[in-house]
Design an enzyme around this catalytic site. Structure first.
Site, short mmCIF file in Angstrom:
data_model
loop_
_atom_site.label_atom_id
_atom_site.label_comp_id
_atom_site.label_asym_id
_atom_site.label_seq_id
_atom_site.Cartn_x
_atom_site.Cartn_y
_atom_site.Cartn_z
N LYS A 100 -10.54 -1.13 9.83
CA LYS A 100 -10.75 -2.34 8.92
C LYS A 100 -11.08 -3.38 9.90
CE LYS A 100 -7.77 -0.41 6.07
NZ LYS A 100 -8.29 -0.10 4.29
N ASP A 108 2.79 -5.33 8.16
CA ASP A 108 1.42 -4.08 8.06
C ASP A 108 0.42 -5.33 7.87
OD1 ASP A 108 -0.55 -2.68 6.95
OD2 ASP A 108 0.54 -1.79 4.90
N HIS A 112 0.52 -1.50 -0.37
CA HIS A 112 -0.24 -0.16 0.13
C HIS A 112 0.70 1.01 0.08
CE1 HIS A 112 -3.11 3.36 1.70
NE2 HIS A 112 -4.04 2.07 1.60
N CYS A 148 -4.82 2.93 -3.73
CA CYS A 148 -3.53 2.92 -3.26
C CYS A 148 -2.42 1.88 -3.22
CB CYS A 148 -3.87 3.32 -1.92
SG CYS A 148 -4.72 4.79 -0.78
N GLN A 176 -4.47 -4.96 6.06
CA GLN A 176 -5.76 -5.94 5.47
C GLN A 176 -5.63 -7.77 6.18
OE1 GLN A 176 -7.83 -5.24 3.65
NE2 GLN A 176 -6.97 -3.04 3.44
#
Length: 410
Positions: free
Chosen positions: A229, A203, A126, A368, A206
């Site tokens: 999220k 990260d 991202h 993104c 997600q």
């Protein structure tokens, strides 16, 4: 038909927004990778704070301040348990994944990296895990090394092994691609980096909505994610960091609440975690995040992920069977409930506008993640992404809407 391990009909009633209509049609919300909807438990927890406890936290001696402080710090402890951090001191509240990564880049990165050092990223990152390191490159003269992907959207592990040299001083990598749904092989990647003494930032924005996360088992040095999220509020996220690393890092922002003693000659800083939390925090949002953690633990992250996988398999099969000219980007063998696709003769923006007229909310654009889309030869895709409350019937409505759109555009 398969059903989730929880009562789906009852669970859907916990989300007020799912009862509304859009353009005269029942809402089918399939934009969960951008932001998930919020259950009543989260909404009510935040409302209760503002109705009954609203006050600034830390150092206040009056009852409301102490109650607000307790609720805020209880949320931190909930997050600690949710990700299995060793201590609540390792849980830093931020505005989200983006701020968490910027904090690490500007605090750890500026203190530990120098010109010629390499920071390794993947092709699937991202923008939030690309741009902060590019900014650091301009500041320090570091180099970025990019792990490529295979045609199916999987990470090229052979290339990773070749690129992982002693020049690499930091690895920042996504656990799940927001554009493709690909799950990276962290169980193989992190030990290889650690063998060379390379700190790792993951990260997890997600990943955390779809699976149970254990940061100690993962052995990531930093793990970052956003509440919105995972059924929580916008504007708050988490930076997990190993205590020894956080202790050694300088503060990123200065101001109230991150200090111990301030004089015009010298300032000393607060202990963890407050050293990295300058200013009045998003108190209600932290409480909302704590409520989201409670909600996910009640439903079960593994049960949610298993149901989303069923939705992914069903939707993929139905799309391929009923839509000609379909190309799905990212068909790695291990992926979460995200389908990014293009249709011959239909621009992604047109797909998004026309499906909205039919009550279906999906995402269009570059998500993104421009580098990976450009690598795959497209500028934009349409993307559907699933959550705990989505149904097989909603998948049918979505596929029927796509067929309608294709008929209108061709």
């Amino acid at each position: 038909m398969k059903q989730p391990a929880y009562d789906l009909a009852s669970l859907r009633k916990e989300f007020p927004i799912l009862a509304r209509e859009v353009n005269g049609k029942p809402l089918v919300y399939l934009d969960n990778a951008a932001t998930s909807q919020k259950p009543l438990a989260v909404i009510q927890a935040m409302d209760d704070y503002y109705r009954h406890t609203n006050a600034n936290i830390h150092r206040g001696l009056h009852t409301l301040s102490q109650e607000a402080t307790d609720a805020h710090e209880l949320a931190r402890e909930k997050v600690q348990g949710f990700i299995n951090a060793a201590s609540s001191k390792e849980v830093i509240f931020t505005r989200g994944t983006t701020e968490s990564i910027n904090l690490v880049a500007q605090s750890w990165g500026r203190a530990n990296l120098k010109a010629g050092d390499q920071v390794m990223l993947s092709m699937m990152e991202h923008h939030a895990n690309i741009v902060p390191w590019q900014m650091l490159r301009e500041q320090l003269g570091i180099e970025l090394v990019i792990i490529p992907i295979l045609a199916n959207g999987s990470l090229d592990m052979d290339a990773f092994f070749q690129l992982l040299t002693p020049k690499v001083k930091f690895l920042a990598i996504t656990q799940v691609s927001n554009a493709l749904g690909t799950v990276t092989s962290l169980a193989a990647i992190i030990p290889m980096a650690k063998a060379l003494g390379i700190p790792v930032l993951v990260d997890g924005a997600q990943a955390i909505p779809h699976q149970a996360i254990d940061v100690q088992a993962l052995d990531a040095d930093f793990y970052v994610f956003s509440a919105h999220k995972m059924y929580g509020p916008t504007g708050i996220g988490v930076l997990y960091g190993k205590e020894a690393l956080l202790e050694a890092m300088p503060p990123w922002q200065g101001g109230g609440d991150m200090i111990d003693v301030v004089t015009f000659e010298k300032t000393t800083y607060a202990k963890l975690p407050h050293k990295f939390e300058a200013g009045t925090p998003a108190i209600a949002d932290a409480i909302g995040l704590g409520a989201a953690v409670d909600w996910m633990q009640r439903v079960g992250a593994d049960a949610i992920g298993a149901w989303e996988h069923e939705l992914l398999v069903y939707a993929t099969a139905q799309m391929k069977a009923q839509l000609s000219g379909l190309r799905i980007l990212g068909e790695a063998p291990n992926k979460v409930g995200v389908i990014s696709f293009v249709l011959d003769g239909a621009h992604a923006q047109d797909i998004g506008l026309l499906t909205d007229q039919l009550g279906v909310a999906l995402r269009t654009g570059h998500h993104c993640a421009m580098p990976v889309l450009h690598h795959l030869g497209v500028d934009a895709t349409a993307r559907v992404s699933f959550a705990a409350y989505n149904t097989l019937e909603e998948v049918d409505v979505f596929v029927a809407a796509l067929k309608r759109v294709r008929e209108m555009l061709i």
